[in-house]
Design a protein around this motif. Structure first.
Motif, mmCIF file in Angstrom:
data_model
loop_
_atom_site.group_PDB
_atom_site.id
_atom_site.type_symbol
_atom_site.label_atom_id
_atom_site.label_comp_id
_atom_site.label_asym_id
_atom_site.label_seq_id
_atom_site.Cartn_x
_atom_site.Cartn_y
_atom_site.Cartn_z
ATOM 1 N N THR A 103 0.793 -1.228 0.000
ATOM 2 C CA THR A 103 0.000 0.000 0.000
ATOM 3 C C THR A 103 0.826 1.279 0.000
ATOM 4 O O THR A 103 0.406 2.293 -0.560
ATOM 5 N N GLU A 104 1.988 1.244 0.614
ATOM 6 C CA GLU A 104 2.772 2.469 0.767
ATOM 7 C C GLU A 104 3.956 2.575 -0.190
ATOM 8 O O GLU A 104 4.372 3.677 -0.525
ATOM 9 N N VAL A 105 4.506 1.436 -0.603
ATOM 10 C CA VAL A 105 5.674 1.469 -1.502
ATOM 11 C C VAL A 105 5.252 1.134 -2.935
ATOM 12 O O VAL A 105 5.429 1.936 -3.850
ATOM 13 N N HIS A 106 4.675 -0.041 -3.110
ATOM 14 C CA HIS A 106 4.214 -0.457 -4.443
ATOM 15 C C HIS A 106 3.288 0.603 -5.047
ATOM 16 O O HIS A 106 3.557 1.137 -6.130
ATOM 17 N N LYS A 107 2.229 0.930 -4.356
ATOM 18 C CA LYS A 107 1.282 1.925 -4.868
ATOM 19 C C LYS A 107 1.901 3.313 -4.923
ATOM 20 O O LYS A 107 1.499 4.153 -5.735
ATOM 21 N N GLY A 108 2.893 3.547 -4.069
ATOM 22 C CA GLY A 108 3.567 4.839 -4.071
ATOM 23 C C GLY A 108 4.313 5.116 -5.362
ATOM 24 O O GLY A 108 4.474 6.273 -5.773
ATOM 25 N N GLY A 110 3.274 4.076 -8.277
ATOM 26 C CA GLY A 110 2.292 4.149 -9.361
ATOM 27 C C GLY A 110 2.248 5.467 -10.120
ATOM 28 O O GLY A 110 2.366 5.480 -11.362
ATOM 29 N N PRO A 111 2.078 6.614 -9.430
ATOM 30 C CA PRO A 111 1.976 7.892 -10.145
ATOM 31 C C PRO A 111 3.218 8.223 -10.968
ATOM 32 O O PRO A 111 3.128 8.947 -11.969
ATOM 33 N N LEU A 112 4.377 7.696 -10.571
ATOM 34 C CA LEU A 112 5.625 7.998 -11.281
ATOM 35 C C LEU A 112 5.726 7.248 -12.604
ATOM 36 O O LEU A 112 6.492 7.628 -13.483
ATOM 37 N N PHE A 113 4.949 6.184 -12.756
ATOM 38 C CA PHE A 113 4.944 5.414 -14.000
ATOM 39 C C PHE A 113 3.918 5.941 -15.006
ATOM 40 O O PHE A 113 4.054 5.720 -16.204
ATOM 41 N N ARG A 114 2.883 6.631 -14.518
ATOM 42 C CA ARG A 114 1.791 7.042 -15.408
ATOM 43 C C ARG A 114 2.160 8.290 -16.204
ATOM 44 O O ARG A 114 2.521 9.322 -15.625
ATOM 45 N N PRO A 115 2.049 8.219 -17.530
ATOM 46 C CA PRO A 115 2.431 9.368 -18.365
ATOM 47 C C PRO A 115 1.540 10.594 -18.162
ATOM 48 O O PRO A 115 1.951 11.715 -18.446
ATOM 49 N N ASN A 116 0.312 10.390 -17.687
ATOM 50 C CA ASN A 116 -0.609 11.519 -17.531
ATOM 51 C C ASN A 116 -0.563 12.150 -16.138
ATOM 52 O O ASN A 116 -1.361 13.033 -15.817
ATOM 53 N N THR A 117 0.366 11.705 -15.287
ATOM 54 C CA THR A 117 0.492 12.300 -13.951
ATOM 55 C C THR A 117 1.143 13.674 -14.070
ATOM 56 O O THR A 117 2.179 13.819 -14.727
ATOM 57 N N TRP A 164 12.217 -0.603 -9.145
ATOM 58 C CA TRP A 164 11.509 0.318 -10.038
ATOM 59 C C TRP A 164 12.076 1.727 -9.990
ATOM 60 O O TRP A 164 11.840 2.517 -10.909
ATOM 61 N N ALA A 165 12.820 2.046 -8.939
ATOM 62 C CA ALA A 165 13.342 3.408 -8.780
ATOM 63 C C ALA A 165 14.148 3.840 -10.003
ATOM 64 O O ALA A 165 14.045 4.980 -10.459
ATOM 65 N N ALA A 166 14.946 2.928 -10.534
ATOM 66 C CA ALA A 166 15.797 3.257 -11.690
ATOM 67 C C ALA A 166 14.981 3.601 -12.931
ATOM 68 O O ALA A 166 15.434 4.376 -13.778
ATOM 69 N N PHE A 167 13.773 3.064 -13.045
ATOM 70 C CA PHE A 167 12.957 3.284 -14.235
ATOM 71 C C PHE A 167 12.185 4.597 -14.199
ATOM 72 O O PHE A 167 11.674 5.040 -15.215
ATOM 73 N N VAL A 168 12.072 5.190 -13.005
ATOM 74 C CA VAL A 168 11.307 6.437 -12.874
ATOM 75 C C VAL A 168 12.188 7.574 -12.351
ATOM 76 O O VAL A 168 11.691 8.588 -11.866
ATOM 77 N N ASN A 169 13.512 7.389 -12.446
ATOM 78 C CA ASN A 169 14.470 8.410 -12.001
ATOM 79 C C ASN A 169 14.257 8.834 -10.551
ATOM 80 O O ASN A 169 14.310 10.021 -10.228
ATOM 81 N N PHE A 170 13.998 7.849 -9.715
ATOM 82 C CA PHE A 170 13.853 8.124 -8.284
ATOM 83 C C PHE A 170 15.163 7.736 -7.611
ATOM 84 O O PHE A 170 15.546 6.559 -7.622
ATOM 85 N N ASP A 171 15.844 8.701 -7.043
ATOM 86 C CA ASP A 171 17.177 8.504 -6.498
ATOM 87 C C ASP A 171 17.125 7.877 -5.106
ATOM 88 O O ASP A 171 16.553 8.454 -4.183
#
Length: 202
Positions: A103-108, A110-117, A164-171
């Motif tokens: 709920t807090e990490v996996h879903k967290g 989510g918004p970073l993967f969506r192109p319309n965010t 997944w951090a590497a795929f959404v540029n999350f350091d």
């Protein structure tokens, strides 16, 4: 058993657990956009939710949702100690971890993967995710794994999400404990085997 997966998605978690469990299983890749399996089957006829993971059992029953699947697999091989015993406080602490990661990490992520965010929404998601990961990093202080010295199914799930951090540029650099944890989990033979099978490791 057959695991329906998409490379690097949350299905990597039960894939790792199947490898750790030493059980016989097959893999079938799913194109999540086309909702079709590699064998040409409409994936919605297997899991009407439309996403992975899905684990097809020998009798044809299909189990979905990663946290449920990994506990099911682990309970088939209690000697591997991938989950604490039923009825113990430790088992509920494991379930606590699985829920927190879901709920807090996996879903967290989510918004970073969506192109319309929107950028504002992405920034809020990064801040929230950073708070959650900072909390986890503090819990890992002095521990090899989430539950202590024993690798469990919760580690397979967290390792998957951190990837997944590497795929959404999350350091992840602000949390050295997480980098050390990723390396520790990632060096396990079963994890390497799963990554290799999904084409994520040469």
């Amino acid at each position: 058993m057959k695991l329906y997966f998409s490379p690097g998605a949350c299905s990597l978690s039960p894939h790792i657990v199947l490898q750790e469990a030493g059980l016989d299983f097959t893999l079938e890749r799913v194109d999540l956009r086309a909702r079709q399996t590699a064998g040409g089957t409409d994936f919605l006829t297997i899991n009407s939710k439309g996403y992975v993971p899905a684990l097809e059992l020998k009798d044809g029953t299909v189990l979905t949702e990663g946290p449920a699947i990994v506990q099911f697999i682990a309970d088939l091989v209690p000697d591997r100690q991938l989950v604490p015993a039923h009825g113990t406080l430790e088992r509920y602490q494991l379930i606590e971890w699985l829920n927190f990661i879901a709920t807090e990490v996996h879903k967290g992520f989510g918004p970073l993967f969506r192109p319309n965010t929107t950028e504002d929404a992405k920034e809020a998601a990064r801040s929230n995710l950073g708070n959650r990961l900072g909390w986890i990093a503090a819990r890992l202080d002095g521990r090899d794994f989430l539950m202590g010295s024993q690798f469990t199914v919760a580690d397979a799930y967290l390792f998957t999400a951190l990837g997944w951090a590497a795929f959404v540029n999350f350091d992840l650099a602000p949390w050295p404990a997480l980098a050390a944890y990723q390396q520790r989990v990632g060096s396990r033979p079963a994890v390497q085997q799963a990554l290799r099978a999904e084409g994520l490791l040469n």
